[in-house]
Structures are given as C-alpha cells and as structure tokens.
Design a protein around this motif. Structure first.
Motif, short mmCIF file in Angstrom:
data_model
loop_
_atom_site.label_atom_id
_atom_site.label_comp_id
_atom_site.label_asym_id
_atom_site.label_seq_id
_atom_site.Cartn_x
_atom_site.Cartn_y
_atom_site.Cartn_z
N GLU A 14 0.83 -1.21 0.00
CA GLU A 14 0.00 0.00 0.00
C GLU A 14 0.86 1.26 0.00
O GLU A 14 0.61 2.20 -0.77
CB GLU A 14 -0.92 -0.01 1.23
N VAL A 15 1.89 1.29 0.86
CA VAL A 15 2.78 2.46 0.90
C VAL A 15 3.56 2.58 -0.40
O VAL A 15 3.77 3.68 -0.92
CB VAL A 15 3.74 2.35 2.11
N CYS A 16 3.94 1.43 -0.95
CA CYS A 16 4.71 1.43 -2.20
C CYS A 16 3.89 2.04 -3.34
O CYS A 16 4.40 2.85 -4.12
CB CYS A 16 5.11 0.00 -2.55
N GLN A 17 2.61 1.68 -3.42
CA GLN A 17 1.74 2.21 -4.48
C GLN A 17 1.54 3.72 -4.32
O GLN A 17 1.51 4.46 -5.31
CB GLN A 17 0.38 1.50 -4.44
N GLU A 18 1.44 4.20 -3.08
CA GLU A 18 1.27 5.64 -2.85
C GLU A 18 2.52 6.42 -3.27
O GLU A 18 2.41 7.51 -3.84
CB GLU A 18 0.98 5.88 -1.36
N LEU A 19 3.70 5.84 -3.00
CA LEU A 19 4.93 6.52 -3.36
C LEU A 19 5.20 6.49 -4.86
O LEU A 19 5.80 7.42 -5.41
CB LEU A 19 6.11 5.91 -2.60
N ILE A 20 4.77 5.42 -5.52
CA ILE A 20 4.98 5.32 -6.97
C ILE A 20 4.26 6.46 -7.70
O ILE A 20 4.77 7.02 -8.68
CB ILE A 20 4.49 3.95 -7.49
N ILE A 21 3.09 6.83 -7.19
CA ILE A 21 2.35 7.96 -7.78
C ILE A 21 3.18 9.25 -7.70
O ILE A 21 3.11 10.09 -8.59
CB ILE A 21 0.99 8.13 -7.06
N LYS A 22 3.98 9.36 -6.65
CA LYS A 22 4.83 10.56 -6.46
C LYS A 22 6.17 10.44 -7.19
O LYS A 22 7.02 11.32 -7.08
CB LYS A 22 5.08 10.79 -4.97
N GLY A 23 6.36 9.33 -7.90
CA GLY A 23 7.62 9.14 -8.63
C GLY A 23 8.74 8.61 -7.77
O GLY A 23 9.92 8.77 -8.12
N VAL A 24 8.41 7.97 -6.64
CA VAL A 24 9.41 7.44 -5.71
C VAL A 24 9.20 5.93 -5.58
O VAL A 24 8.07 5.47 -5.41
CB VAL A 24 9.31 8.11 -4.33
N LEU A 25 10.30 5.16 -5.67
CA LEU A 25 10.21 3.71 -5.56
C LEU A 25 10.65 3.28 -4.16
O LEU A 25 11.75 3.59 -3.71
CB LEU A 25 11.12 3.06 -6.61
#
Length: 330
Positions: A289-300
């Motif tokens: 869940e946290v990973c998907q939220e950060l991917i939207i911000k361009g962060v892996l």
C-alpha cells in the motif's frame, strides 16, 4: 616609574603590526600639532596639520598645504625622514602578515571555525572522489580535511579547509571544531598493513568520541575482525570496503559482463537513495500500500530499515510499524 614601566611592557606585548601603527599615528599627531603652531596661517587647524603630516609621510604630496618658514621646512624634512620609514614598515609588515597568514592557511595550520561541517580524515583516492562530489552539489557543506602526509591543501575550493596533523591527536581534532561538526568520516590508510590501518582508524575514532561523543562517526574498516572493535569504540556506522569490493567481483564473475551492479551504484552516487521516518498515517499499512502511494509521487520504495535490521523488498503484506524508516529510490 611603575606606571610608565607597565605601559611600556604592555606596549611591547602588542603585535608588531599594532606597535608600528601606534608609533606612526603618534608621529602624525606630533608633527601635525607642531606644524600648526609653527605656521598657524598656513595650517589654520590642528586637523589641517595632521592631514599634511599623513599626506607628506605617505609620499602622496597633494601640495594643498606647504610650509614656508625655515622651521616649518625643517619639520617637514624630519617628518619625511622619520615618517616614511614607519609608513613603509607598517605596509611591509602588513603585507608580510597577509602572506604568512595565507601560507599558514594553505599548509593546514589555521584552526577551522564553523557549524554543521563534515570532517574527512585521510587523503586518498576515495576521499578525493568524495570531496569532489560534495563540493559540486548545489548547496555544498564546508568540509574539513585532516591528513598528516600532505604539506598543503590538495583541493582548490573555498568549501574545503585543510588541517595538517594526525587524526588521533587531540590538538589536531580540536582544530577542526569537532563539537560543531555534523559528521566525521574516517578513511582507512591502505598504505599500511590492513590490520594496522584498522587499528589507526579505531584509535582516531576513540580520540574523536573522547572529545565529542555526540558527533556521528563513519569508519572505514578493512578487516572483518575489527568491525566489532570499531562498534565498541563508538562508531555509528562501519563501512567494510573490502567486503563491498568482493561483492562487485562476485557479481562480475557471475554476470554476463553487463556491468549491472556498477550501473546501479553509479545511480546511487547521484543521491537518489534516501531514507525517511515513516509518516504517522502510514503506520499499520502494508508495504504494498505504501509502495503504491509513493509510486504515484515518482518514488520507488525498495525496503524498510527497522532498528539495526535492513529489509529489502519485503512481502506485500509486510506491516509498517512506528519508527520504521522507508528506503526509497528517486
């Protein structure tokens, strides 16, 4: 007699540059007042006399005030013979002091004064490359380089202050303003035997922690056996450079010659890997869940640091806890 002697002794204790300046000012004042009383019509005020004395002694000679009487001209001759010597001595001493100060700064004999600086101990190819990268960022920090083998500052940058001396000597470390430093990096001296190099690094670490226990210290250790001793000595982080080198070699032997690991490390050199404390809103969420939220911000999100344990690519259902650190790649 006691008071004049004390004044004279206090005068002798002053720096040479200050003494010459005071004598020169006394000469200007004396001759300026004298010429005013000798030729009050030519020099209406004491200030005019002092102005004339300074201009004459400095050999500028504007010619706006010129003595006409015999005594006035004699006074001018004495001023020229006496005053020019003091003025020349003053500027000569000033120039010599400036050169001496610059030489002392270049040779690492001037203590550093500042805040939030990085101290790097040891000059080698690793510290050279590191300093080169740190000084080329947008907002570089001040770097204090400590080394006993160098005779002068090897880096021509206003962000690098060089101190010549041994890292395990209190006097050298104190010159680096250790109590206000942000971090200290102790590099290993590969010119010595590996065990001896590690012992020197640990001794330097003990010196630093003895002077300022709160400063964060990163130590390069060559032998695996000395890692425990470095941690016991107070190291906040230990870098096993030989172990990192072996990882590169193993990867090169087992890969198809694509240099994949080298390319990844090159990306990390650009400060793209970072860690941050987990947000309160993310506590209890899964890694996915946290990973998907950060991917939207361009962060892996590549892993979690929990205490002393670093967990790379945990399962999707891995729960985020309080005080966890997110390892991200931009």
């Amino acid at each position: 007699m006691i008071l004049p002697n004390r004044v004279y002794i206090s005068f002798l204790r002053l720096p040479l540059l200050v003494r010459i300046l005071l004598i020169a000012l006394l000469v200007f004042l004396s001759f300026g007042i004298s010429i005013h009383f000798l030729e009050p019509e030519t020099f209406p005020t004491i200030f005019d006399g002092i102005w004339w004395a300074i201009i004459t002694a400095s050999t500028v000679g504007y010619g706006d005030y010129v003595p006409h009487s015999f005594l006035g001209r004699i006074t001018a001759l004495i001023l020229i013979l006496l005053g020019v010597g003091f003025v020349s001595s003053y500027f000569g001493t000033l120039a010599a002091a400036a050169v001496t100060k610059q030489d002392a700064y270049s040779e690492g004999r001037i203590p550093f004064k500042g805040n939030d600086h990085i101290i790097i101990i040891g000059w080698n190819e690793r510290s050279k490359e590191l300093i080169n990268k740190l000084t080329k960022v947008n907002d570089p920090q001040m770097i204090v380089l400590i080394d006993e083998t160098l005779e002068a500052n090897p880096v021509k940058s206003r962000f690098v202050h060089f101190i010549q001396g041994k890292g395990h000597v209190d006097e050298t470390i104190i010159k680096s303003d250790i109590e206000k430093a942000e971090k200290v990096l102790i590099t290993a001296d590969r010119g010595n035997d590996e065990l001896q190099a590690d012992m020197n690094s640990i001794l330097t670490l003990l010196t630093i922690k003895g002077l300022c226990a709160k400063v964060k210290c990163i130590v390069e250790i060559l032998t695996a056996e000395q890692v425990v001793n470095a941690l016991r000595a107070g190291a906040d982080e230990v870098i096993q450079s030989n172990k990192l080198t072996s990882v590169f070699m193993i990867n090169s032997l087992h890969s198809n010659g694509d240099g994949l690991l080298s390319n990844v490390i090159h990306q990390l050199q650009e400060n793209r890997l970072s860690s941050s404390i987990v947000n309160r809103d993310d506590i209890g969420k899964t890694f996915n869940e946290v990973c998907q939220e950060l991917i939207i911000k361009g962060v892996l999100l590549i892993g979690i640091k929990r205490g002393e344990e670093t967990i790379l690519n945990p399962t999707h259902t891995f729960k985020i806890e309080e005080n966890d650190q997110l390892l991200t790649f931009k």
